[in-house]
Scaffold this motif. Structure first.
Motif, mmCIF file in Angstrom:
data_model
loop_
_atom_site.group_PDB
_atom_site.id
_atom_site.type_symbol
_atom_site.label_atom_id
_atom_site.label_comp_id
_atom_site.label_asym_id
_atom_site.label_seq_id
_atom_site.Cartn_x
_atom_site.Cartn_y
_atom_site.Cartn_z
ATOM 1 N N SER A 1 0.796 -4.484 3.681
ATOM 2 C CA SER A 1 -0.451 -4.461 4.446
ATOM 3 C C SER A 1 -1.234 -5.743 4.218
ATOM 4 O O SER A 1 -1.020 -6.457 3.238
ATOM 5 C CB SER A 1 -1.310 -3.258 4.035
ATOM 6 O OG SER A 1 -0.690 -2.041 4.368
ATOM 7 N N VAL B 1 0.690 -4.159 8.108
ATOM 8 C CA VAL B 1 -0.318 -3.334 8.771
ATOM 9 C C VAL B 1 -1.688 -3.943 8.463
ATOM 10 O O VAL B 1 -1.990 -4.243 7.303
ATOM 11 C CB VAL B 1 -0.252 -1.880 8.255
ATOM 12 C CG1 VAL B 1 -1.375 -1.041 8.860
ATOM 13 C CG2 VAL B 1 1.108 -1.273 8.577
ATOM 14 N N SER C 1 6.867 3.662 8.292
ATOM 15 C CA SER C 1 7.091 3.470 6.855
ATOM 16 C C SER C 1 7.010 4.794 6.108
ATOM 17 O O SER C 1 7.768 5.047 5.165
ATOM 18 C CB SER C 1 6.063 2.481 6.287
ATOM 19 O OG SER C 1 6.237 1.197 6.840
ATOM 20 N N ASN C 2 6.093 5.645 6.539
ATOM 21 C CA ASN C 2 5.988 6.974 5.945
ATOM 22 C C ASN C 2 7.238 7.794 6.234
ATOM 23 O O ASN C 2 7.771 8.482 5.343
ATOM 24 C CB ASN C 2 4.753 7.689 6.486
ATOM 25 C CG ASN C 2 4.599 9.086 5.930
ATOM 26 O OD1 ASN C 2 4.585 9.291 4.723
ATOM 27 N ND2 ASN C 2 4.500 10.073 6.808
ATOM 28 N N ILE D 1 -6.949 1.751 9.220
ATOM 29 C CA ILE D 1 -5.953 0.991 9.969
ATOM 30 C C ILE D 1 -6.624 0.388 11.195
ATOM 31 O O ILE D 1 -7.216 1.110 12.011
ATOM 32 C CB ILE D 1 -4.770 1.878 10.394
ATOM 33 C CG1 ILE D 1 -4.054 2.438 9.157
ATOM 34 C CG2 ILE D 1 -3.797 1.087 11.265
ATOM 35 C CD1 ILE D 1 -2.931 3.410 9.497
ATOM 36 N N SER E 1 2.847 1.853 10.098
ATOM 37 C CA SER E 1 2.551 2.679 8.921
ATOM 38 C C SER E 1 3.206 4.054 9.036
ATOM 39 O O SER E 1 3.747 4.585 8.057
ATOM 40 C CB SER E 1 1.039 2.802 8.714
ATOM 41 O OG SER E 1 0.380 3.178 9.901
ATOM 42 N N THR F 1 0.846 -1.189 0.000
ATOM 43 C CA THR F 1 0.000 0.000 0.000
ATOM 44 C C THR F 1 0.886 1.244 0.000
ATOM 45 O O THR F 1 2.057 1.199 0.362
ATOM 46 C CB THR F 1 -0.945 0.018 1.214
ATOM 47 O OG1 THR F 1 -0.188 -0.262 2.399
ATOM 48 C CG2 THR F 1 -2.034 -1.020 1.062
ATOM 49 N N LYS G 1 -6.515 6.836 10.027
ATOM 50 C CA LYS G 1 -5.976 6.449 11.329
ATOM 51 C C LYS G 1 -6.957 6.810 12.442
ATOM 52 O O LYS G 1 -7.745 7.740 12.293
ATOM 53 C CB LYS G 1 -4.649 7.167 11.603
ATOM 54 C CG LYS G 1 -3.659 7.186 10.436
ATOM 55 C CD LYS G 1 -3.787 8.452 9.609
ATOM 56 C CE LYS G 1 -2.800 8.478 8.453
ATOM 57 N NZ LYS G 1 -3.123 9.512 7.440
ATOM 58 N N VAL H 1 2.441 5.028 0.657
ATOM 59 C CA VAL H 1 2.619 6.073 1.667
ATOM 60 C C VAL H 1 1.912 7.355 1.234
ATOM 61 O O VAL H 1 1.502 8.157 2.082
ATOM 62 C CB VAL H 1 4.116 6.351 1.936
ATOM 63 C CG1 VAL H 1 4.791 5.148 2.561
ATOM 64 C CG2 VAL H 1 4.853 6.801 0.690
ATOM 65 N N HIS I 1 -0.576 1.233 13.575
ATOM 66 C CA HIS I 1 -0.408 2.676 13.385
ATOM 67 C C HIS I 1 1.061 3.085 13.412
ATOM 68 O O HIS I 1 1.495 3.930 12.613
ATOM 69 C CB HIS I 1 -1.193 3.442 14.455
ATOM 70 C CG HIS I 1 -2.668 3.487 14.204
ATOM 71 N ND1 HIS I 1 -3.499 2.443 14.517
ATOM 72 C CD2 HIS I 1 -3.453 4.445 13.638
ATOM 73 C CE1 HIS I 1 -4.736 2.759 14.177
ATOM 74 N NE2 HIS I 1 -4.737 3.960 13.642
ATOM 75 N N TYR J 1 -1.397 7.157 2.574
ATOM 76 C CA TYR J 1 -1.325 7.415 4.016
ATOM 77 C C TYR J 1 -1.302 8.917 4.280
ATOM 78 O O TYR J 1 -2.002 9.424 5.153
ATOM 79 C CB TYR J 1 -0.073 6.745 4.581
ATOM 80 C CG TYR J 1 0.143 6.959 6.060
ATOM 81 C CD1 TYR J 1 -0.477 6.146 7.003
ATOM 82 C CD2 TYR J 1 0.983 7.976 6.513
ATOM 83 C CE1 TYR J 1 -0.281 6.340 8.362
ATOM 84 C CE2 TYR J 1 1.186 8.177 7.876
ATOM 85 C CZ TYR J 1 0.560 7.362 8.789
ATOM 86 O OH TYR J 1 0.760 7.566 10.139
#
Length: 411
Positions: free
Chosen positions: A240, A145, A215-216, A205, A212, A107, A119, A109, A209, A112
């Motif tokens: 994910s 995730v 990862s961002n 999500i 993710s 998935t 979230k 970013v 949390h 996100y």
């Protein structure tokens, strides 16, 4: 519109998968962990506990580098193999009467950042940075995730067709959970799945949390360091596991507090009477049956607490959550607990028999009072996320809990 991508997973060889897959590290007590590490050389736990090989406790960058070394050894020894084609992976977990079937994928970013991936929990920047550093050093992500999406007929039909075929993995772990995995790599089917998910407006999500958010952060740092950044690099995505809303199970966390903040039992009950109608249940175990009803165990007796709705002010979706009501009416103003995440006076419990566990802990004198409530619903989670609000810590315990080491996403 949600973007998902297939990826070339690193996966256990079929004859070793049952030995490789592990529960989350936090779920093992020390005796269990030592037994697995001592007697199962294929367990993924060897990768994330690399110091065991040297009978040494390692932390920080030293641990991260050794994690990468153990991972490379699993590849060199043929315990892990890399798929030739980018694939989606359908994964079914069967636990008694409960089954969940979802999709491992990559998935974005960007989704996100743009709130396509929604979230409902706050994250701690220190933990974000630590895990981003870990990902940067080890070069792989083995912890997906968990996200949910609204049931979609097109997606369901494609998935049902694929799982009618022979699975790549089919094994049962010692906790009597059956695991089945199908690899989807046919280009036409892969594109069909990608196109179907483009019709999904949002992912929510459920668990992950911090993963993710980390990862961002990794993507932000990697982009700055890459003068040829294109947006297609692996670090722009994270692994994910997507499941329909109907296939998630949500349980409540109970709260236990060590003392009454200097109040006597009578003073405490009088303070409670402001916001709650109180009924003594003696030693009958009481579990709430409605929203805004709470159970309380205090000094050998159970009580039911019914919120006085004409007194309490509902202002938004967050104010209607039972965990928030408990915090705003009891934990903060009466018991003096402001930091639910770090205050040492409060503890949390979950599980089918947790009210009994809570009672036993209080009877032993470990805590003074405990509170129970109904689980939060998926609709409440979505309402909080859609409104851009954040739930109190430990508001939900969510299943399924995924095995580590089944599919690995290389960065």
């Amino acid at each position: 519109m949600a973007l998902i991508k297939p990826f070339r997973a690193i996966r256990p060889a079929c004859d070793k998968v049952a030995f490789v897959a592990s529960r989350s590290y936090e779920e093992y007590n020390q005796d269990e962990l030592n037994a697995v590490l001592r007697y199962n050389p294929f367990s993924f736990l060897h990768i994330i506990n690399p110091g065991f090989k040297f009978s040494k406790s390692v932390t920080g960058q030293e641990r991260f580098k050794l994690v990468k070394n153990r991972y490379l050894e699993f590849l060199e020894d043929g315990i892990f193999l890399k798929d030739e084609e980018p694939s989606f992976y359908l994964y079914e977990i069967g636990m008694g009467d409960f089954k969940t079937l979802g999709l491992f994928c990559a998935t974005s970013v960007e989704d996100y950042r743009n709130d396509v991936i929604k979230k409902h929990e706050d994250t701690i920047l220190k933990r974000e940075k630590l895990f981003a550093e870990y990902l940067q050093t080890v070069g792989f992500n083995a912890e997906p995730v968990l996200m949910t999406y609204q049931q979609d007929e097109t997606i369901s039909k494609v998935i049902d067709n694929e799982v009618s075929k022979e699975p790549e993995y089919d094994f049962t772990t010692t906790d009597k959970i059956r695991h089945r995995l199908w690899r989807v790599y046919d280009e036409k089917t892969v594109n069909h799945i990608k196109k179907a998910f483009e019709g999904i407006d949002s992912f929510y999500i459920a668990d992950g949390h911090h993963r993710s958010a980390s990862s961002n952060l990794l993507a932000e740092n990697s982009e700055k360091a890459n003068s040829k950044h294109s947006g297609g690099e692996a670090y722009n995505f994270f692994m994910s596991y997507l499941i329909p809303e109907s296939e998630i199970k949500i349980f409540e966390f109970n709260r236990m507090v060590k003392d009454l903040n200097g109040l006597s039992k009578k003073e405490f009950l009088v303070r409670l009477d402001t916001h709650f109608r109180i009924e003594k249940r003696d030693d009958d175990v009481y579990k709430p049956s409605k929203k805004h009803h709470f159970s309380m165990y205090l000094d050998g007796d159970f009580y039911s607490l019914y919120l006085r709705k004409k007194i309490y002010n509902f202002t938004d979706e967050l104010s209607q959550l039972d965990t928030q009501i408990l915090y705003k009416t009891i934990l903060e103003p009466i018991l003096g607990i402001k930091d639910l995440r770090n205050d040492k006076r409060i503890a949390y419990g979950y599980g089918k028999y947790n009210l009994i566990v809570m009672k036993d802990s209080i009877d032993k004198g470990e805590f003074a009072v405990g509170f129970g409530m109904l689980p939060i619903t998926i609709d409440e989670i979505k309402a909080i996320a859609d409104a851009g609000l954040v739930m109190p810590p430990k508001s939900t315990y969510i299943e399924p809990k995924l095995r580590s080491g089944l599919t690995i996403y290389e960065l």
